[in-house]
Design a protein around this motif. Structure first.
Motif, PDB file in Angstrom:
ATOM      1  N   VAL A  15      59.226  23.845  -7.069  1.00  0.00           N
ATOM      2  CA  VAL A  15      59.996  24.280  -5.901  1.00  0.00           C
ATOM      3  C   VAL A  15      61.478  24.245  -6.247  1.00  0.00           C
ATOM      4  N   ARG A  16      62.121  25.396  -6.158  1.00  0.00           N
ATOM      5  CA  ARG A  16      63.548  25.488  -6.469  1.00  0.00           C
ATOM      6  C   ARG A  16      64.304  26.020  -5.248  1.00  0.00           C
ATOM      7  N   VAL A  26      66.508  41.504  -1.078  1.00  0.00           N
ATOM      8  CA  VAL A  26      65.617  41.213   0.042  1.00  0.00           C
ATOM      9  C   VAL A  26      64.274  40.787  -0.557  1.00  0.00           C
ATOM     10  N   TYR A  27      63.733  39.681  -0.070  1.00  0.00           N
ATOM     11  CA  TYR A  27      62.417  39.199  -0.485  1.00  0.00           C
ATOM     12  C   TYR A  27      61.531  39.122   0.739  1.00  0.00           C
ATOM     13  N   ARG A  28      60.230  39.061   0.548  1.00  0.00           N
ATOM     14  CA  ARG A  28      59.297  38.915   1.657  1.00  0.00           C
ATOM     15  C   ARG A  28      58.607  37.564   1.526  1.00  0.00           C
ATOM     16  N   CYS A  29      58.710  36.760   2.561  1.00  0.00           N
ATOM     17  CA  CYS A  29      58.114  35.426   2.581  1.00  0.00           C
ATOM     18  C   CYS A  29      56.598  35.545   2.762  1.00  0.00           C
ATOM     19  N   PRO A  30      55.806  34.941   1.861  1.00  0.00           N
ATOM     20  CA  PRO A  30      54.350  34.999   2.018  1.00  0.00           C
ATOM     21  C   PRO A  30      53.841  34.136   3.165  1.00  0.00           C
ATOM     22  N   GLY A  31      54.676  33.247   3.676  1.00  0.00           N
ATOM     23  CA  GLY A  31      54.244  32.384   4.770  1.00  0.00           C
ATOM     24  C   GLY A  31      54.239  33.067   6.122  1.00  0.00           C
ATOM     25  N   HIS A  42      66.887  29.836   0.747  1.00  0.00           N
ATOM     26  CA  HIS A  42      65.430  29.781   0.808  1.00  0.00           C
ATOM     27  C   HIS A  42      64.916  29.030  -0.424  1.00  0.00           C
ATOM     28  N   LEU A  43      63.611  29.050  -0.626  1.00  0.00           N
ATOM     29  CA  LEU A  43      62.982  28.375  -1.766  1.00  0.00           C
ATOM     30  C   LEU A  43      62.277  29.395  -2.640  1.00  0.00           C
ATOM     31  N   VAL A  44      62.280  29.139  -3.941  1.00  0.00           N
ATOM     32  CA  VAL A  44      61.456  29.900  -4.874  1.00  0.00           C
ATOM     33  C   VAL A  44      60.386  28.935  -5.375  1.00  0.00           C
ATOM     34  N   VAL A  45      59.134  29.354  -5.281  1.00  0.00           N
ATOM     35  CA  VAL A  45      57.994  28.468  -5.564  1.00  0.00           C
ATOM     36  C   VAL A  45      57.047  29.168  -6.534  1.00  0.00           C
ATOM     37  N   GLU A  52      56.001  33.775 -13.689  1.00  0.00           N
ATOM     38  CA  GLU A  52      55.849  35.169 -13.265  1.00  0.00           C
ATOM     39  C   GLU A  52      55.176  35.288 -11.904  1.00  0.00           C
ATOM     40  N   ASP A  53      54.553  34.211 -11.419  1.00  0.00           N
ATOM     41  CA  ASP A  53      53.902  34.189 -10.105  1.00  0.00           C
ATOM     42  C   ASP A  53      54.803  33.617  -9.014  1.00  0.00           C
ATOM     43  N   ARG A  54      56.095  33.520  -9.282  1.00  0.00           N
ATOM     44  CA  ARG A  54      56.997  32.914  -8.291  1.00  0.00           C
ATOM     45  C   ARG A  54      57.084  33.782  -7.039  1.00  0.00           C
ATOM     46  N   ARG A  55      57.264  33.077  -5.919  1.00  0.00           N
ATOM     47  CA  ARG A  55      57.397  33.716  -4.610  1.00  0.00           C
ATOM     48  C   ARG A  55      58.567  33.071  -3.886  1.00  0.00           C
TER      49      ARG A  55
END
Length: 76
Positions: A15-16, A26-31, A42-45, A52-55
């Motif tokens: 978690v970063r 712009v990113y889309r939150c999977p939550g 926000h957080l990058v997880v 490569e699977d970061r969200r």
């Protein structure tokens, strides 16, 4: 200093935190499936060893996921 790792029932997650000043896309939150706009902290997880699977997650969405996926205690 290494990024913190959170252990949940479905595995380990790096978690970063990202400051709003560090974001330009712009990113889309999977939550919640809503956008995270530029300038929003926000957080990058991601799973360890699979960057490569970061969200990108809103912090409240990630916190809600963590509460729901806490490892079960063997005590009790």
């Amino acid at each position: 200093m290494p990024d913190p790792v959170v252990v949940l029932r479905d595995g380990e997650w790096v978690v970063r935190p990202v400051t709003g000043a560090a974001t330009a896309k712009v990113y889309r939150c999977p939550g919640c499936d809503h956008e995270i706009n530029p300038g929003t902290a926000h957080l990058v997880v991601w799973p360890p060893e699979r960057v490569e699977d970061r969200r990108h997650w809103h912090r409240p969405c990630w916190d809600r996921r963590c509460r729901a996926a806490r490892p079960r205690s063997d005590a009790g």
